[in-house]
Write a protein that holds these residues in place. Structure first.
Motif, PDB file in Angstrom:
ATOM      1  N   PHE A  23      -2.187  -0.227   1.420  1.00  0.00           N
ATOM      2  CA  PHE A  23      -2.775  -1.088   0.466  1.00  0.00           C
ATOM      3  C   PHE A  23      -4.032  -1.640   1.200  1.00  0.00           C
ATOM      4  O   PHE A  23      -4.087  -1.736   2.421  1.00  0.00           O
ATOM      5  CB  PHE A  23      -1.884  -2.379   0.322  1.00  0.00           C
ATOM      6  N   PHE A  24      -5.032  -1.948   0.169  1.00  0.00           N
ATOM      7  CA  PHE A  24      -6.263  -2.576   0.708  1.00  0.00           C
ATOM      8  C   PHE A  24      -6.676  -3.822  -0.078  1.00  0.00           C
ATOM      9  O   PHE A  24      -6.445  -3.758  -1.536  1.00  0.00           O
ATOM     10  CB  PHE A  24      -7.510  -1.652   0.525  1.00  0.00           C
ATOM     11  N   ASP A  25      -6.872  -4.903   0.452  1.00  0.00           N
ATOM     12  CA  ASP A  25      -7.488  -6.159  -0.323  1.00  0.00           C
ATOM     13  C   ASP A  25      -8.909  -6.130   0.084  1.00  0.00           C
ATOM     14  O   ASP A  25      -9.492  -6.387   0.942  1.00  0.00           O
ATOM     15  CB  ASP A  25      -6.839  -7.293   0.266  1.00  0.00           C
ATOM     16  N   GLY A  26      -9.765  -5.645  -0.928  1.00  0.00           N
ATOM     17  CA  GLY A  26     -11.154  -5.213  -0.763  1.00  0.00           C
ATOM     18  C   GLY A  26     -11.603  -4.158   0.145  1.00  0.00           C
ATOM     19  O   GLY A  26     -11.007  -3.114   0.171  1.00  0.00           O
ATOM     20  N   SER A  27     -12.186  -4.609   1.407  1.00  0.00           N
ATOM     21  CA  SER A  27     -12.459  -3.866   2.302  1.00  0.00           C
ATOM     22  C   SER A  27     -11.702  -3.497   3.533  1.00  0.00           C
ATOM     23  O   SER A  27     -12.052  -2.819   4.474  1.00  0.00           O
ATOM     24  CB  SER A  27     -13.871  -3.962   2.738  1.00  0.00           C
ATOM     25  N   ARG A  28     -10.713  -4.455   3.422  1.00  0.00           N
ATOM     26  CA  ARG A  28      -9.723  -4.427   4.588  1.00  0.00           C
ATOM     27  C   ARG A  28      -8.191  -4.031   4.283  1.00  0.00           C
ATOM     28  O   ARG A  28      -7.777  -4.458   3.269  1.00  0.00           O
ATOM     29  CB  ARG A  28      -9.924  -5.751   5.368  1.00  0.00           C
ATOM     30  N   PRO A  29      -7.602  -3.642   5.171  1.00  0.00           N
ATOM     31  CA  PRO A  29      -5.896  -3.275   4.750  1.00  0.00           C
ATOM     32  C   PRO A  29      -5.340  -4.624   4.506  1.00  0.00           C
ATOM     33  O   PRO A  29      -5.720  -5.739   5.114  1.00  0.00           O
ATOM     34  CB  PRO A  29      -5.721  -2.604   6.083  1.00  0.00           C
ATOM     35  N   LEU A  30      -4.435  -4.668   3.522  1.00  0.00           N
ATOM     36  CA  LEU A  30      -3.697  -5.839   3.248  1.00  0.00           C
ATOM     37  C   LEU A  30      -2.877  -6.261   4.478  1.00  0.00           C
ATOM     38  O   LEU A  30      -2.324  -5.560   5.224  1.00  0.00           O
ATOM     39  CB  LEU A  30      -2.819  -5.470   2.334  1.00  0.00           C
ATOM     40  N   GLY A  31      -2.922  -7.429   4.931  1.00  0.00           N
ATOM     41  CA  GLY A  31      -2.305  -8.112   6.067  1.00  0.00           C
ATOM     42  C   GLY A  31      -3.222  -8.307   7.443  1.00  0.00           C
ATOM     43  O   GLY A  31      -2.937  -8.654   8.293  1.00  0.00           O
ATOM     44  N   PHE A  32      -4.358  -7.492   7.171  1.00  0.00           N
ATOM     45  CA  PHE A  32      -5.465  -7.715   8.310  1.00  0.00           C
ATOM     46  C   PHE A  32      -6.213  -9.054   8.176  1.00  0.00           C
ATOM     47  O   PHE A  32      -6.754  -9.416   6.982  1.00  0.00           O
ATOM     48  CB  PHE A  32      -6.428  -6.603   8.220  1.00  0.00           C
ATOM     49  N   PRO A  33      -6.551  -9.796   9.205  1.00  0.00           N
ATOM     50  CA  PRO A  33      -7.283 -10.868   9.232  1.00  0.00           C
ATOM     51  C   PRO A  33      -8.659 -10.645   8.662  1.00  0.00           C
ATOM     52  O   PRO A  33      -9.159  -9.637   8.669  1.00  0.00           O
ATOM     53  CB  PRO A  33      -7.188 -11.693  10.440  1.00  0.00           C
ATOM     54  N   VAL A  34      -9.217 -11.622   8.157  1.00  0.00           N
ATOM     55  CA  VAL A  34     -10.740 -11.515   7.562  1.00  0.00           C
ATOM     56  C   VAL A  34     -11.584 -11.196   8.848  1.00  0.00           C
ATOM     57  O   VAL A  34     -12.478 -10.356   8.710  1.00  0.00           O
ATOM     58  CB  VAL A  34     -11.217 -12.883   6.945  1.00  0.00           C
TER      59      VAL A  34
END
Length: 339
Positions: A114-125
């Motif tokens: 899963f990705f939230d925008g350009s980063r994997p879901l759960g990865f910090p900004v």
């Protein structure tokens, strides 16, 4: 009365095909007809001769719309009704028919991220999360991300009547897996494509995207595969057939013939690290997740069962991988007189 039929097909995008779909309204009791689409917008035709044909081959209840609505998987045909060049299902059909007597069955483990925008879901900004390890089959909001989407997708697959056999969180944050099978080569491939479509469509409602990228994060993170479990009637009865199937997969040019068709970017994932064998080497072993093909320990103990080809990428075309494994292993078993 009428019902909605969501026509789904695999496009001609290279090196990794995409799923497309559109809705047709049909009268109550109407059969699913062939339909057309603009192939020039899906990398399947030129603009001056853009028509292509959708031929329904598999349908199931639509768990998102509900009621009498259906999902319809289609083969893509040219206007003379011959298979389009992108139609890999048409190549699997004769192989599945040729070796049907050996009763080949598959279970495919589909990993995805899963990705939230350009980063994997759960990865910090900024930066990275804690190293991989605790996330696999984990529990708790500090280690698990996207479970609500995963559970909804599982419910959708079950409501659609697909042969989903399980789910689990994977090694990297935001990375998950579902399993389809065990069923025959055509059935597992059709159902996996529908399950993929349902994954993308379900994640869409959560404003999250799902990707089959085989190496979604560079560095010391596991890639995403589609480990493919396979057996025939002989393999389910005799350990000699297990070994013969492994030997067939490693014979001559077969390892590279397979790997080059096991999904784009396979060299980035099959490095010999992160529970993989190097892409250019072939090996098999009992309980060895660093081998190309794993024989589960229970199979050796029981003297029968199945094998797991660990090489296919998450983005592999299931019609291609099931065709190659069926052809190679079933031919090898015939050659060794184990059928």
């Amino acid at each position: 009365m009428s019902y909605k039929a969501e026509y789904i097909w695999i496009d001609g995008t290279e090196p990794t095909a995409k799923l497309r779909s559109k809705t047709k309204i049909l009268g109550d009791g109407d059969a699913l007809p062939i339909w057309g689409f603009d192939g020039s917008s899906t990398n399947q035709a030129e603009g001056h001769a853009s028509d292509r044909v959708l031929d329904p081959v598999f349908s199931c209840p639509d768990p998102i719309r509900g009621g009498d609505d259906v999902l319809v998987l289609c083969e893509v045909l040219n206007i003379d009704m011959t298979p389009h060049a992108s139609n890999t299902r048409a190549l699997l059909r004769p192989v599945a028919e040729e070796f049907a007597g050996q009763e080949p069955i598959f279970g495919i483990e589909q990993e995805y991220t899963f990705f939230d925008g350009s980063r994997p879901l759960g990865f910090p900004v900024n930066g990275f999360p804690a190293a991989q390890g605790g996330y696999y089959c984990g529990v708790g909001s500090d280690e698990i991300f996207g479970r609500d989407i995963v559970e909804k997708h599982l419910d959708h697959c079950l409501a659609a009547g697909l042969s989903i056999s399980g789910i689990n969180a994977e090694v990297m944050p935001g990375q998950w897996e579902f399993q389809v099978g065990p069923v025959g080569p055509l059935e597992v491939s059709d159902q996996l494509w529908i399950a993929r479509w349902l994954l993308y469509r379900t994640a869409e409602d959560f404003n999250v995207s799902a990707t089959l990228n085989p190496k979604p994060v560079k560095g010391d993170w596991n890639g995403a595969g589609a480990h493919t479990n396979f057996s025939t009637k002989a393999m389910r009865e005799d350990y000699r057939a297990i070994v013969a199937a492994c030997e067939a997969l490693g014979e001559g040019s077969k390892p590279l013939d397979h790997v080059k068709n096991y999904g784009a970017g396979i060299d980035e994932r099959l490095t010999g690290l992160h529970e993989t064998a190097p892409w250019n080497e072939f090996s098999y072993g009992v309980s060895d997740r660093g081998a190309s093909v794993r024989i589960p320990w229970q199979v050796e103990k029981d003297g029968k069962g199945y094998i797991e080809d660990r090489r296919p990428n998450a983005n592999v075309d299931p019609y291609v991988v099931t065709r190659l494994i069926t052809d190679t292993c079933c031919t090898g078993l015939e050659k060794d007189g184990l059928v």
